[in-house]
Design a protein around this motif. Structure first.
Motif, mmCIF file in Angstrom:
data_model
loop_
_atom_site.group_PDB
_atom_site.id
_atom_site.type_symbol
_atom_site.label_atom_id
_atom_site.label_comp_id
_atom_site.label_asym_id
_atom_site.label_seq_id
_atom_site.Cartn_x
_atom_site.Cartn_y
_atom_site.Cartn_z
ATOM 1 N N ALA A 31 -65.251 77.337 -89.573
ATOM 2 C CA ALA A 31 -64.446 78.520 -89.905
ATOM 3 C C ALA A 31 -64.828 79.675 -88.982
ATOM 4 O O ALA A 31 -65.998 79.848 -88.647
ATOM 5 C CB ALA A 31 -64.688 78.903 -91.355
ATOM 6 N N ARG A 32 -63.829 80.449 -88.553
ATOM 7 C CA ARG A 32 -64.060 81.560 -87.606
ATOM 8 C C ARG A 32 -65.191 82.471 -88.050
ATOM 9 O O ARG A 32 -65.992 82.934 -87.255
ATOM 10 C CB ARG A 32 -62.790 82.413 -87.489
ATOM 11 N N THR A 33 -65.218 82.758 -89.346
ATOM 12 C CA THR A 33 -66.218 83.713 -89.847
ATOM 13 C C THR A 33 -67.641 83.233 -89.582
ATOM 14 O O THR A 33 -68.555 84.030 -89.500
ATOM 15 C CB THR A 33 -66.052 83.921 -91.362
ATOM 16 N N GLU A 34 -67.822 81.917 -89.432
ATOM 17 C CA GLU A 34 -69.174 81.397 -89.167
ATOM 18 C C GLU A 34 -69.527 81.459 -87.685
ATOM 19 O O GLU A 34 -70.649 81.170 -87.301
ATOM 20 C CB GLU A 34 -69.271 79.941 -89.628
ATOM 21 N N LEU A 35 -68.534 81.769 -86.848
ATOM 22 C CA LEU A 35 -68.760 81.690 -85.393
ATOM 23 C C LEU A 35 -68.760 83.060 -84.718
ATOM 24 O O LEU A 35 -68.637 83.169 -83.506
ATOM 25 C CB LEU A 35 -67.706 80.777 -84.753
ATOM 26 N N ASN A 36 -68.873 84.116 -85.513
ATOM 27 C CA ASN A 36 -69.014 85.471 -84.969
ATOM 28 C C ASN A 36 -70.474 85.690 -84.613
ATOM 29 O O ASN A 36 -71.320 85.774 -85.506
ATOM 30 C CB ASN A 36 -68.611 86.516 -86.014
ATOM 31 N N ILE A 37 -70.770 85.762 -83.332
ATOM 32 C CA ILE A 37 -72.186 85.879 -82.943
ATOM 33 C C ILE A 37 -72.360 86.917 -81.829
ATOM 34 O O ILE A 37 -71.381 87.382 -81.240
ATOM 35 C CB ILE A 37 -72.742 84.527 -82.420
ATOM 36 N N MET A 38 -73.610 87.234 -81.550
ATOM 37 C CA MET A 38 -73.929 88.040 -80.377
ATOM 38 C C MET A 38 -74.257 87.049 -79.251
ATOM 39 O O MET A 38 -75.098 86.168 -79.431
ATOM 40 C CB MET A 38 -75.157 88.926 -80.634
ATOM 41 N N GLY A 39 -73.579 87.180 -78.114
ATOM 42 C CA GLY A 39 -73.862 86.237 -77.029
ATOM 43 C C GLY A 39 -73.258 86.708 -75.712
ATOM 44 O O GLY A 39 -72.552 87.721 -75.667
ATOM 45 N N ASP A 40 -73.545 85.950 -74.651
ATOM 46 C CA ASP A 40 -73.000 86.245 -73.322
ATOM 47 C C ASP A 40 -71.780 85.343 -73.127
ATOM 48 O O ASP A 40 -71.921 84.135 -72.865
ATOM 49 C CB ASP A 40 -74.083 85.959 -72.259
ATOM 50 N N ALA A 41 -70.603 85.942 -73.279
ATOM 51 C CA ALA A 41 -69.374 85.138 -73.281
ATOM 52 C C ALA A 41 -69.176 84.391 -71.954
ATOM 53 O O ALA A 41 -68.763 83.228 -71.951
ATOM 54 C CB ALA A 41 -68.171 86.043 -73.555
ATOM 55 N N VAL A 42 -69.511 85.064 -70.844
ATOM 56 C CA VAL A 42 -69.264 84.438 -69.532
ATOM 57 C C VAL A 42 -70.139 83.200 -69.372
ATOM 58 O O VAL A 42 -69.681 82.122 -68.975
ATOM 59 C CB VAL A 42 -69.556 85.459 -68.401
ATOM 60 N N ARG A 43 -71.415 83.352 -69.723
ATOM 61 C CA ARG A 43 -72.342 82.221 -69.541
ATOM 62 C C ARG A 43 -72.091 81.118 -70.572
ATOM 63 O O ARG A 43 -72.255 79.935 -70.275
ATOM 64 C CB ARG A 43 -73.790 82.718 -69.607
ATOM 65 N N LEU A 44 -71.685 81.520 -71.782
ATOM 66 C CA LEU A 44 -71.353 80.490 -72.784
ATOM 67 C C LEU A 44 -70.145 79.683 -72.322
ATOM 68 O O LEU A 44 -70.116 78.453 -72.441
ATOM 69 C CB LEU A 44 -71.014 81.162 -74.111
ATOM 70 N N GLN A 45 -69.192 80.395 -71.759
ATOM 71 C CA GLN A 45 -67.998 79.691 -71.268
ATOM 72 C C GLN A 45 -68.373 78.756 -70.117
ATOM 73 O O GLN A 45 -67.860 77.642 -70.010
ATOM 74 C CB GLN A 45 -66.939 80.705 -70.810
ATOM 75 N N GLN A 46 -69.329 79.194 -69.289
ATOM 76 C CA GLN A 46 -69.770 78.344 -68.164
ATOM 77 C C GLN A 46 -70.410 77.056 -68.689
ATOM 78 O O GLN A 46 -70.144 75.959 -68.189
ATOM 79 C CB GLN A 46 -70.771 79.139 -67.312
ATOM 80 N N ILE A 47 -71.239 77.192 -69.725
ATOM 81 C CA ILE A 47 -71.904 76.014 -70.316
ATOM 82 C C ILE A 47 -70.863 75.028 -70.853
ATOM 83 O O ILE A 47 -70.867 73.828 -70.536
ATOM 84 C CB ILE A 47 -72.847 76.457 -71.469
ATOM 85 N N ILE A 48 -69.944 75.552 -71.656
ATOM 86 C CA ILE A 48 -68.969 74.661 -72.305
ATOM 87 C C ILE A 48 -68.016 74.065 -71.258
ATOM 88 O O ILE A 48 -67.674 72.883 -71.297
ATOM 89 C CB ILE A 48 -68.202 75.412 -73.426
#
Ligand code: ADP
Length: 344
Positions: A73-90
């Motif tokens: 659920a979206r509400t469980e995936l609200n986090i603090m993170g580095d969007a650019v680097r997370l996108q690079q990983i995935i």
């Protein structure tokens, strides 16, 4: 300069691969000199996965692959993170999965889990039905410039740097990157990241999901199986059909997991180390008889369809059985028979 005939991999024939190589080398240099600093913002991981899915869906469609996304659920995936680097990983993991799969599927699964104490973690699985790797190969692929075998560069191109960078970025975020794979059957890459919740007000607006992430499971299945290749195949089939799966690799682990509760059905391999599936089923049924919960269906899974298998499974307390190998339709049919009330 001599150019190899039919080459689709070298920097001369594919100038983009030179650009990719330079970008990868710059990333490695930054990470190794500790100059890469993560920029933390409020984000929603489902948005990032959706974006990656959107980008990769073109290549997946060209190869006739199913690209499935299933998120908590979206509400469980609200986090603090580095969007650019997370996108690079995935992106690295999904693009590899698409690259090394010629038939079948690529699944991206995202769940959030509470950790003992107050913390939480997000687990991102990228599962494919592709060429897979041997155990020895999986031990080397996170090293720089290493590919599973020498033919990979000729057949698929690549630099052998993607996974090294992906692992280093994941570790910079305090997480881990693991792989399990079987040659010819497929691979599962798992990113586990400890996360901090983001305050709702800080979040960017929700973006339109491209592949409608599933927000809930059809049911919770305990998969008791010891052979890694079968786990990859059965777990991927079940997850693709929308079930949440917990794996137990011995009969004893299955009994313990079952006692923790929450399962709608058990798929029980009959031959497992430590304790076989018959004994595990007997113990589960004994526990049920003296406990408050109702009867949970157990489907036995046998290596060959032998005369007498069915009787042995039923005598141990199982509801039914099927023999390996089974296909997705057979699995779905049998589960549907015992969990008819669950969401379709
Ligand atoms: P590249 O993809 O550029 O070769 P990576 O570091 O991303 O480099 O991957 C290293 C190697 O790991 C690949 O060359 C391939 O042999 C193996 N590999 C990675 N992902 C997969 C996958 N999903 N299925 C099979 N092999 C994979």
């Amino acid at each position: 300069m001599s150019v190899r005939k039919n080459c689709s991999a070298c920097c001369v024939c594919r100038p983009n691969s030179l650009l990719n190589l330079i970008n990868d080398l710059l990333d490695v240099a930054k990470i190794e000199s500790h100059e890469l600093v993560l920029e933390l913002h409020a984000l929603n991981i489902a948005d990032i996965v959706s974006e990656v899915g959107s980008i990769m869906s073109v290549r997946a469609a060209e190869k006739n692959l199913m690209l499935n996304i299933k998120c908590a659920a979206r509400t469980e995936l609200n986090i603090m993170g580095d969007a650019v680097r997370l996108q690079q990983i995935i992106t690295n993991l999904v693009s590899n999965a698409v690259k090394f799969t010629d038939e079948g599927f690529v699944n991206i699964l995202v769940k959030a889990e509470a950790l003992p104490g107050a913390g939480r973690q997000v687990v991102i699985d990228v599962v494919d039905s592709g060429i897979g790797m041997s155990h020895a190969q999986t031990e080397r692929i996170f090293d720089k410039f290493i590919q599973a075998d020498p033919s990979i560069s000729r057949r698929f191109g690549g630099t052998g740097l993607g996974l090294a960078i992906t692992k280093q970025l994941t570790e910079l975020m305090g997480g881990t990157l693991a792989v399990s794979s079987r040659e010819g059957l497929g691979s599962r890459f798992t990113v586990t990241l400890p996360v901090e919740n983001a305050a709702h007000d800080d979040l960017p607006p929700e973006i339109e999901p491209i592949a409608a992430p599933r927000t809930d499971a059809r049911g919770h299945i305990l998969l008791a199986e010891d052979y890694e290749g079968n786990i990859i195949v059965a777990q991927a089939m079940l997850e693709e059909q929308g079930y949440d799966v917990i794996v137990a690799r011995t009969g004893k682990a299955a009994v313990e997991a079952f006692r923790a509760g929450g399962f709608d059905l058990v798929l029980m391999d009959v031959q497992m180390p430590e304790m076989d599936g018959y004994e595990a089923t007997r113990l589960i049924r004994e526990g049920e008889a003296s406990g408050p919960g109702g009867h949970i269906p157990i489907i036995g899974v046998t290596a060959n369809a032998l005369v007498g298998d069915r009787e042995k499974c039923l005598a141990a307390g199982m509801d039914d059985y099927m023999s390996k190998p089974f296909n997705p339709a057979q699995l779905e049919h049998l589960i549907g028979k015992y969990m008819p009330a669950l969401k379709a």
